[in-house]
Design a protein around this motif. Structure first.
Motif, short mmCIF file in Angstrom:
data_model
loop_
_atom_site.label_atom_id
_atom_site.label_comp_id
_atom_site.label_asym_id
_atom_site.label_seq_id
_atom_site.Cartn_x
_atom_site.Cartn_y
_atom_site.Cartn_z
N PHE A 1 0.82 -1.20 0.00
CA PHE A 1 0.00 0.00 0.00
C PHE A 1 0.86 1.26 0.00
O PHE A 1 0.61 2.21 -0.77
CB PHE A 1 -0.93 -0.01 1.22
N LEU A 2 1.87 1.31 0.85
CA LEU A 2 2.70 2.51 0.94
C LEU A 2 3.48 2.76 -0.35
O LEU A 2 3.67 3.91 -0.76
CB LEU A 2 3.65 2.40 2.13
N ARG A 3 3.94 1.68 -0.98
CA ARG A 3 4.66 1.86 -2.25
C ARG A 3 3.76 2.46 -3.33
O ARG A 3 4.22 3.20 -4.19
CB ARG A 3 5.22 0.52 -2.73
N TRP B 1 0.98 4.32 -2.75
CA TRP B 1 0.20 5.46 -2.26
C TRP B 1 0.54 6.74 -3.02
O TRP B 1 1.70 7.01 -3.32
CB TRP B 1 0.42 5.66 -0.77
N GLU B 2 -0.48 7.54 -3.30
CA GLU B 2 -0.32 8.81 -3.99
C GLU B 2 -0.09 9.90 -2.93
O GLU B 2 -1.02 10.33 -2.24
CB GLU B 2 -1.57 9.12 -4.80
N THR B 3 1.14 10.36 -2.82
CA THR B 3 1.49 11.31 -1.75
C THR B 3 0.95 12.71 -1.99
O THR B 3 1.07 13.56 -1.11
CB THR B 3 3.02 11.36 -1.56
N ASP B 4 0.36 12.96 -3.16
CA ASP B 4 -0.31 14.24 -3.35
C ASP B 4 -1.57 14.33 -2.50
O ASP B 4 -2.05 15.43 -2.21
CB ASP B 4 -0.67 14.44 -4.83
N ILE B 5 -2.12 13.18 -2.12
CA ILE B 5 -3.30 13.18 -1.25
C ILE B 5 -2.87 13.49 0.18
O ILE B 5 -3.38 14.43 0.81
CB ILE B 5 -4.02 11.82 -1.32
N LEU B 6 -1.95 12.71 0.71
CA LEU B 6 -1.34 12.95 2.01
C LEU B 6 0.09 12.42 1.95
O LEU B 6 0.33 11.37 1.34
CB LEU B 6 -2.09 12.23 3.13
N PRO B 7 1.04 13.12 2.57
CA PRO B 7 2.41 12.58 2.61
C PRO B 7 2.49 11.36 3.51
O PRO B 7 1.55 11.07 4.27
CB PRO B 7 3.22 13.74 3.17
N ILE B 8 3.59 10.65 3.44
CA ILE B 8 3.83 9.51 4.32
C ILE B 8 5.21 9.69 4.96
O ILE B 8 6.10 10.33 4.39
CB ILE B 8 3.77 8.16 3.58
N PRO B 9 5.41 9.15 6.15
CA PRO B 9 6.73 9.23 6.77
C PRO B 9 7.74 8.35 6.02
O PRO B 9 7.36 7.45 5.27
CB PRO B 9 6.50 8.71 8.19
N ARG B 10 9.02 8.64 6.21
CA ARG B 10 10.05 7.79 5.61
C ARG B 10 9.93 6.38 6.19
O ARG B 10 9.70 6.20 7.38
CB ARG B 10 11.45 8.35 5.89
N TRP B 11 10.11 5.38 5.33
CA TRP B 11 9.90 4.01 5.77
C TRP B 11 10.69 3.06 4.87
O TRP B 11 11.12 3.41 3.78
CB TRP B 11 8.42 3.64 5.71
N THR B 12 10.86 1.85 5.33
CA THR B 12 11.42 0.77 4.54
C THR B 12 10.98 -0.54 5.18
O THR B 12 10.24 -0.54 6.17
CB THR B 12 12.95 0.86 4.44
N THR B 13 11.40 -1.65 4.62
CA THR B 13 11.02 -2.96 5.16
C THR B 13 12.26 -3.75 5.55
O THR B 13 13.38 -3.45 5.12
CB THR B 13 10.22 -3.78 4.12
N PHE B 14 12.04 -4.77 6.36
CA PHE B 14 13.10 -5.73 6.68
C PHE B 14 12.46 -7.07 6.98
O PHE B 14 11.29 -7.14 7.35
CB PHE B 14 13.98 -5.25 7.85
N ASP B 15 13.23 -8.15 6.82
CA ASP B 15 12.72 -9.49 7.11
C ASP B 15 13.78 -10.38 7.73
O ASP B 15 13.66 -11.60 7.74
CB ASP B 15 12.14 -10.15 5.85
N SER B 16 14.85 -9.77 8.25
CA SER B 16 15.91 -10.52 8.93
C SER B 16 16.66 -9.54 9.82
O SER B 16 16.49 -8.32 9.71
CB SER B 16 16.88 -11.14 7.91
N LEU B 17 17.50 -10.08 10.69
CA LEU B 17 18.29 -9.20 11.55
C LEU B 17 19.22 -8.33 10.72
O LEU B 17 19.37 -7.13 10.99
CB LEU B 17 19.10 -10.03 12.55
N GLN B 18 19.83 -8.90 9.68
CA GLN B 18 20.74 -8.12 8.85
C GLN B 18 20.01 -6.97 8.16
O GLN B 18 20.50 -5.83 8.18
CB GLN B 18 21.40 -9.02 7.80
#
Length: 350
Positions: free
Chosen positions: A113-115, A117-134
């Motif tokens: 969803f975040l990827r 999302w149209e930020t002209d409607i509302l901005p989003i905070p900086r974010w990323t994903t992870f799936d391991s400790l590294q």
């Protein structure tokens, strides 16, 4: 007209109660005979435990025909049920689902969803994903900024399950104050190391924590048209001071665009939190997530003079008079009182 609400969260009881005295005869179904949904309905029946996917959809269709149900607002398996709408319609049953199965699953997957999302409607905070400790360590290095706290949450989840604000070091005062949604980065690393080793760490989000006001916007829409939206600003710990119903034209416009963008029908909710504006003050709303379902706090918004389920049913059955819809009462502070009810007349035995 017989209307069925299927197995859902306990807050659904508030929607059933809001329909008392209307032209709709309210039915509810659930696997738990003591559930609050059943206590709030005119008529009830039990759902079998363990049915999922198409098996559940087939059972539900048969149950609707058997009980003379005209319209269904599903909770359980609503994503899969979207693909059964035609079969329900052929049997004379209208199925109200928020959107297509693909759209519902897209909104549930917060990373997707975040990827998109149209930020002209509302901005989003900086974010990323992870799936391991590294990848967690890499994500922290990429997002770390002076004076900005980071938070984590699962890419798929409901309510605040798995959400934590990360602290640089353990904080005794926060612990003693009962801060449930904070943990040290070291403790987070230990958990994610365990999940990595066991191979069961789900996709997680790492985000900038916004420090401004948090809002929940409850909406009801029909076929992409927003009917009403209520903006409520949350208070501090556990909403002990209640919530404030606000007049926010900017968030109402966002609600209209969301309804149209995803073609939504039903009661849905989106969450925002204020971040820095161009003056550096925390008063610019950022989008956090959209939930294609009624929120846990819908009772607050019902108190603002909007009968969400009635508007939805009237729109679905073609009797809604849009010119006569009551306005949202803003400027209110709304609190929720918990009440007790008797589930069984006799004392339970071990």
């Amino acid at each position: 007209m017989n209307i069925l609400f299927t197995k859902n969260f306990s807050v659904t009881a508030a929607q059933l109660q809001a329909l008392r005295g209307t032209r709709y005869t309210v039915w509810a179904s659930h696997t738990d005979p003591g559930h609050g949904m059943l206590a709030a309905a005119d008529h009830t029946f039990l759902e079998p435990r363990g049915l999922l996917g198409d098996d559940y959809a087939a059972w539900l269709l048969n149950a609707c025909v058997q009980h003379g149900i005209s319209l269904v607002i599903p909770g359980k398996e609503r994503e899969r049920l979207a693909s059964w709408a035609g079969r329900f319609e052929a049997a004379g049953v209208t199925l109200i689902v928020p959107a297509t199965e693909a759209t519902q699953r897209h909104l549930e997957r917060k990373d997707e969803f975040l990827r998109d999302w149209e930020t002209d409607i509302l901005p989003i905070p900086r974010w990323t994903t992870f799936d391991s400790l590294q990848t967690f360590d890499e994500a922290v290095a990429a997002l770390r900024e002076p004076g900005v706290r980071l938070c984590v949450k699962p890419a798929r989840g409901i309510y605040a399950s798995g959400f934590r604000v990360l602290l640089d070091t353990p904080d005794l005062k926060s612990f003693l104050a009962g801060e449930l949604y904070q943990m040290s980065q070291a403790a987070a690393r230990e958990l994610f190391a365990q999940g990595t080793a066991q191979g069961d760490l789900p996709t997680m989000l790492l985000m900038h924590t916004l420090e401004g006001a948090e809002r929940s916007v409850d909406c009801v829409a029909w076929q992409g048209e927003l009917l009403r939206a209520v903006v409520r600003r949350k208070s501090g710990q556990g909403n002990e001071g209640g919530q404030q119903i606000e007049d926010r034209p900017d968030l109402l416009e966002a609600a209209r665009q969301i309804s149209a963008r995803y073609g939504l029908s039903g009661i849905f909710n989106f969450q925002t939190k204020d971040g820095p504006d161009h003056e550096g003050r925390n008063r610019r709303p950022n989008m956090l997530e959209i939930n294609a379902r009624a929120s846990g706090g819908l009772r607050y918004s019902l108190a603002a003079g909007v009968n969400f389920p009635l508007l939805l049913l009237d729109a679905a059955t073609g009797v809604l008079d849009r010119a006569a819809m009551p306005p949202v009462q803003t400027g209110l502070r709304v609190a929720e009182d918990k009440v007790a009810r008797v589930v069984q007349g006799a004392e339970a035995t071990a």
